[in-house]
Design a protein around this motif. Structure first.
Motif, PDB file in Angstrom:
ATOM      1  N   ARG A   1     -15.686 -38.024   6.980  1.00  0.00           N
ATOM      2  CA  ARG A   1     -16.043 -38.327   5.588  1.00  0.00           C
ATOM      3  C   ARG A   1     -17.446 -37.835   5.249  1.00  0.00           C
ATOM      4  N   ALA A   2     -18.363 -37.917   6.210  1.00  0.00           N
ATOM      5  CA  ALA A   2     -19.708 -37.407   5.971  1.00  0.00           C
ATOM      6  C   ALA A   2     -19.691 -35.902   5.749  1.00  0.00           C
ATOM      7  N   CYS A   3     -18.849 -35.211   6.488  1.00  0.00           N
ATOM      8  CA  CYS A   3     -18.731 -33.759   6.314  1.00  0.00           C
ATOM      9  C   CYS A   3     -18.133 -33.421   4.950  1.00  0.00           C
ATOM     10  N   VAL A   4     -17.102 -34.151   4.560  1.00  0.00           N
ATOM     11  CA  VAL A   4     -16.487 -33.907   3.248  1.00  0.00           C
ATOM     12  C   VAL A   4     -17.501 -34.166   2.136  1.00  0.00           C
ATOM     13  N   ALA A   5     -18.264 -35.253   2.264  1.00  0.00           N
ATOM     14  CA  ALA A   5     -19.218 -35.627   1.225  1.00  0.00           C
ATOM     15  C   ALA A   5     -20.373 -34.640   1.110  1.00  0.00           C
ATOM     16  N   THR A   6     -20.709 -33.964   2.215  1.00  0.00           N
ATOM     17  CA  THR A   6     -21.841 -33.040   2.193  1.00  0.00           C
ATOM     18  C   THR A   6     -21.406 -31.580   2.172  1.00  0.00           C
ATOM     19  N   GLY A   7     -20.129 -31.336   1.962  1.00  0.00           N
ATOM     20  CA  GLY A   7     -19.651 -29.969   1.799  1.00  0.00           C
ATOM     21  C   GLY A   7     -19.570 -29.159   3.075  1.00  0.00           C
ATOM     22  N   ARG A   8     -19.444 -29.818   4.222  1.00  0.00           N
ATOM     23  CA  ARG A   8     -19.325 -29.097   5.493  1.00  0.00           C
ATOM     24  C   ARG A   8     -17.858 -28.876   5.840  1.00  0.00           C
ATOM     25  N   ALA A   9     -17.531 -27.677   6.287  1.00  0.00           N
ATOM     26  CA  ALA A   9     -16.175 -27.386   6.742  1.00  0.00           C
ATOM     27  C   ALA A   9     -15.939 -28.022   8.105  1.00  0.00           C
ATOM     28  N   LEU A  10     -14.674 -28.330   8.394  1.00  0.00           N
ATOM     29  CA  LEU A  10     -14.312 -29.009   9.641  1.00  0.00           C
ATOM     30  C   LEU A  10     -13.226 -28.246  10.377  1.00  0.00           C
ATOM     31  N   ALA A  11     -13.321 -28.255  11.695  1.00  0.00           N
ATOM     32  CA  ALA A  11     -12.262 -27.691  12.531  1.00  0.00           C
ATOM     33  C   ALA A  11     -12.163 -28.516  13.805  1.00  0.00           C
ATOM     34  N   ILE A  12     -10.998 -28.474  14.423  1.00  0.00           N
ATOM     35  CA  ILE A  12     -10.800 -29.071  15.743  1.00  0.00           C
ATOM     36  C   ILE A  12     -10.652 -27.941  16.747  1.00  0.00           C
ATOM     37  N   VAL A  13     -11.375 -28.039  17.851  1.00  0.00           N
ATOM     38  CA  VAL A  13     -11.283 -27.050  18.927  1.00  0.00           C
ATOM     39  C   VAL A  13     -11.011 -27.818  20.209  1.00  0.00           C
ATOM     40  N   SER A  14      -9.822 -27.621  20.782  1.00  0.00           N
ATOM     41  CA  SER A  14      -9.384 -28.501  21.866  1.00  0.00           C
ATOM     42  C   SER A  14      -8.599 -27.753  22.927  1.00  0.00           C
ATOM     43  N   ASN A  15      -8.643 -28.284  24.142  1.00  0.00           N
ATOM     44  CA  ASN A  15      -7.775 -27.802  25.212  1.00  0.00           C
ATOM     45  C   ASN A  15      -6.439 -28.536  25.224  1.00  0.00           C
TER      46      ASN A  15
ATOM     47  N   ALA B   1     -24.008 -40.849  10.388  1.00  0.00           N
ATOM     48  CA  ALA B   1     -25.162 -41.233   9.570  1.00  0.00           C
ATOM     49  C   ALA B   1     -26.134 -40.069   9.403  1.00  0.00           C
ATOM     50  N   VAL B   2     -26.341 -39.314  10.481  1.00  0.00           N
ATOM     51  CA  VAL B   2     -27.246 -38.162  10.402  1.00  0.00           C
ATOM     52  C   VAL B   2     -26.655 -37.075   9.517  1.00  0.00           C
ATOM     53  N   LEU B   3     -25.366 -36.800   9.667  1.00  0.00           N
ATOM     54  CA  LEU B   3     -24.720 -35.792   8.830  1.00  0.00           C
ATOM     55  C   LEU B   3     -24.757 -36.195   7.361  1.00  0.00           C
ATOM     56  N   ALA B   4     -24.550 -37.490   7.095  1.00  0.00           N
ATOM     57  CA  ALA B   4     -24.524 -37.962   5.705  1.00  0.00           C
ATOM     58  C   ALA B   4     -25.883 -37.843   5.034  1.00  0.00           C
ATOM     59  N   SER B   5     -26.953 -37.854   5.830  1.00  0.00           N
ATOM     60  CA  SER B   5     -28.299 -37.833   5.261  1.00  0.00           C
ATOM     61  C   SER B   5     -28.899 -36.433   5.194  1.00  0.00           C
ATOM     62  N   THR B   6     -28.148 -35.422   5.648  1.00  0.00           N
ATOM     63  CA  THR B   6     -28.659 -34.053   5.644  1.00  0.00           C
ATOM     64  C   THR B   6     -27.734 -33.139   4.859  1.00  0.00           C
ATOM     65  N   ARG B   7     -28.311 -32.082   4.327  1.00  0.00           N
ATOM     66  CA  ARG B   7     -27.578 -31.056   3.574  1.00  0.00           C
ATOM     67  C   ARG B   7     -26.776 -31.643   2.419  1.00  0.00           C
ATOM     68  N   ARG B   8     -27.289 -32.680   1.796  1.00  0.00           N
ATOM     69  CA  ARG B   8     -26.576 -33.262   0.665  1.00  0.00           C
ATOM     70  C   ARG B   8     -26.641 -32.309  -0.519  1.00  0.00           C
ATOM     71  N   PRO B   9     -25.502 -31.958  -1.092  1.00  0.00           N
ATOM     72  CA  PRO B   9     -25.526 -31.053  -2.239  1.00  0.00           C
ATOM     73  C   PRO B   9     -26.203 -31.707  -3.437  1.00  0.00           C
ATOM     74  N   GLN B  10     -26.987 -30.918  -4.146  1.00  0.00           N
ATOM     75  CA  GLN B  10     -27.672 -31.424  -5.327  1.00  0.00           C
ATOM     76  C   GLN B  10     -26.788 -31.199  -6.552  1.00  0.00           C
ATOM     77  N   SER B  11     -26.186 -32.251  -7.059  1.00  0.00           N
ATOM     78  CA  SER B  11     -25.291 -32.158  -8.204  1.00  0.00           C
ATOM     79  C   SER B  11     -25.868 -32.917  -9.387  1.00  0.00           C
ATOM     80  N   ARG B  12     -25.614 -32.410 -10.561  1.00  0.00           N
ATOM     81  CA  ARG B  12     -26.038 -33.102 -11.770  1.00  0.00           C
ATOM     82  C   ARG B  12     -25.072 -34.218 -12.125  1.00  0.00           C
ATOM     83  N   LEU B  13     -23.824 -34.073 -11.708  1.00  0.00           N
ATOM     84  CA  LEU B  13     -22.810 -35.091 -11.971  1.00  0.00           C
ATOM     85  C   LEU B  13     -22.271 -35.605 -10.634  1.00  0.00           C
ATOM     86  N   PRO B  14     -21.862 -36.868 -10.583  1.00  0.00           N
ATOM     87  CA  PRO B  14     -21.259 -37.394  -9.346  1.00  0.00           C
ATOM     88  C   PRO B  14     -19.795 -36.974  -9.259  1.00  0.00           C
TER      89      PRO B  14
END
Length: 408
Positions: A107-121, A224-237
């Motif tokens: 959810r922190a990644c979605v909220a801050t605009g970070r792409a997600l992937a799973i890399v697994s064996n 918590a660290v991801l949520a507090s960094t790279r937050r997009p600056q938007s004029r509207l929520p």
């Protein structure tokens, strides 16, 4: 030596994409059916084909590592062992326990605009089985599971490189989160920073020695660290959807909205819970009962959505080059909209806008938006508008009932 805590923030600040290991960072795959028992079954299968195992493999309790080693020893059994391991993983994934904080990271990644992937064996089939339990695959741009060649599993950098290519991100702008030394080796070989997840006593030391750039013992801390960094600056929520409808539930009725059920099965609509009811709304919007009240469903497109309380208007961003373009073109979009009626919505007052998979009484740490609206029944009007080349919006307007009466 353990990396300093501020290193974690530094890595998170640079990360435009997050690659997650599966077993460990997301869930405990073998919580229901233990890894040693699966490894024992694989050993019996191997012995039944007349292959003698060296002493070091007779005590190997990691089924994935046993598969890797045995296919090198007896390549003629590669397909047989692979199929047996995949079947066991899929069965185990049905009861795998979710890691605490794992989906806080998502959810922190979605909220801050970070792409997600799973890399697994682990096998892609097992990963998909787990994610399908609650429709969670939609959060991930790429799922890179075990391929046909064991030599290309981590610590090979190939799976990491495949994820970077799928996400179209530079190695230095990504981070891999893993709980094993092979994760660290694969990440560094691909030029990607690695955060070690030390989920067992003593593992932090092993991950540090292996070269982890940062270490966490709780995925919630990483969130918590991801949520507090790279937050997009938007004029509207803006509220995001992971792929399904958004829902607007009156505040007084939040406890009645349960979202996706715990036993969610993509192939069985009866297990989808309230989320499934929202998915059955046709068109851009509609209403449905929740408790003694009604919820407003914003469907069709999983688009970023905001609400303009002064106009009782939901703006759904289908496509546009920037938020500035969306804001600039809202007046023209409203002026040129060809409105269509989509029923009525009765609300007891102010409501909350959020992803319909979520439960209404669990929004404290979830991304949502307050919808300031007076109690009453409103006519739902919708329109798809292209106010300018390269921009498309869906508008959902809550019109006073008097507007409907005047047209009768």
């Amino acid at each position: 030596m353990t990396p300093p805590p501020d290193r974690l923030t530094e890595i998170a600040e640079r990360a435009e994409a997050v690659l997650l290991g599966f077993d460990g960072p997301i869930c405990s795959v073998f919580a229901g059916k233990s890894a040693p028992s699966i490894a024992a079954d694989l050993r019996q299968l191997i012995l039944s084909h007349g292959v003698e195992l060296p002493d070091e493999l007779r005590d190997q309790d990691d089924p994935v590592e046993l598969f890797r080693a045995t296919t090198a020893l007896a390549p003629q059994l590669a397909d047989t062992i692979s199929a047996a391991l995949e079947a066991a993983e899929v069965q185990a994934a049905a009861t795998a326990e979710t890691t605490i904080g794992a989906f806080d990271v998502v959810r922190a990644c979605v909220a801050t605009g970070r792409a997600l992937a799973i890399v697994s064996n682990n096998s892609t089939a097992a990963i998909s089985r787990y994610l399908g339990r609650r429709d969670r695959a939609r959060y991930f741009t790429a799922i890179i599971g075990r391929g046909e060649r064991p030599d290309l599993m981590k610590p090979s950098p190939i799976p990491v490189a495949q994820a970077l290519q799928a996400l179209n991100v530079r190695p230095s702008a990504a981070v891999l989160v893993g709980d094993s030394t092979t994760d660290i080796e694969a990440a560094h070989a691909a030029g990607v920073p690695c955060i070690g997840y030390a989920n067992k006593p003593g593992k932090d030391e092993r991950l540090a020695v292996a070269g982890a750039d940062a270490i966490v013992t709780d995925m919630s801390d990483l969130a918590a660290v991801l949520a507090s960094t790279r937050r997009p600056q938007s004029r509207l929520p803006w509220v995001e959807s992971g792929g399904g409808p958004l829902i607007v539930v009156p505040t007084s009725a939040l406890t009645t909205w349960r979202g996706a059920s715990a036993d969610f099965d993509p192939g069985d609509l009866d297990t989808w819970g309230d989320y499934g009811r929202a998915c059955q709304i046709d068109g851009y919007a509609g209403s449905l009962d929740t408790g003694d009240d009604q919820a407003l469903v914003l469907g069709d497109e999983p688009a970023s959505t905001t609400y303009l309380s002064d106009q009782r208007l939901f703006i759904r961003w289908i496509y546009a080059d920037s938020e500035e373009d969306v804001i600039r073109l809202i007046p023209k979009a409203v002026e040129t909209a060809g409105w269509e009626e989509a029923g009525t919505w009765t609300t007891s007052g102010p409501a909350r806008l959020f992803d319909s998979t979520l439960a209404g009484d669990e929004l404290e740490h979830e991304h949502h938006l307050t919808v300031d609206v007076a109690p009453g029944t409103y006519l739902i009007r919708t329109a798809y508008v292209e106010p300018e080349d390269g921009t498309a919006l869906v508008l959902v307007h809550l019109a006073e009932q008097t507007l409907q009466l005047e047209r009768v």
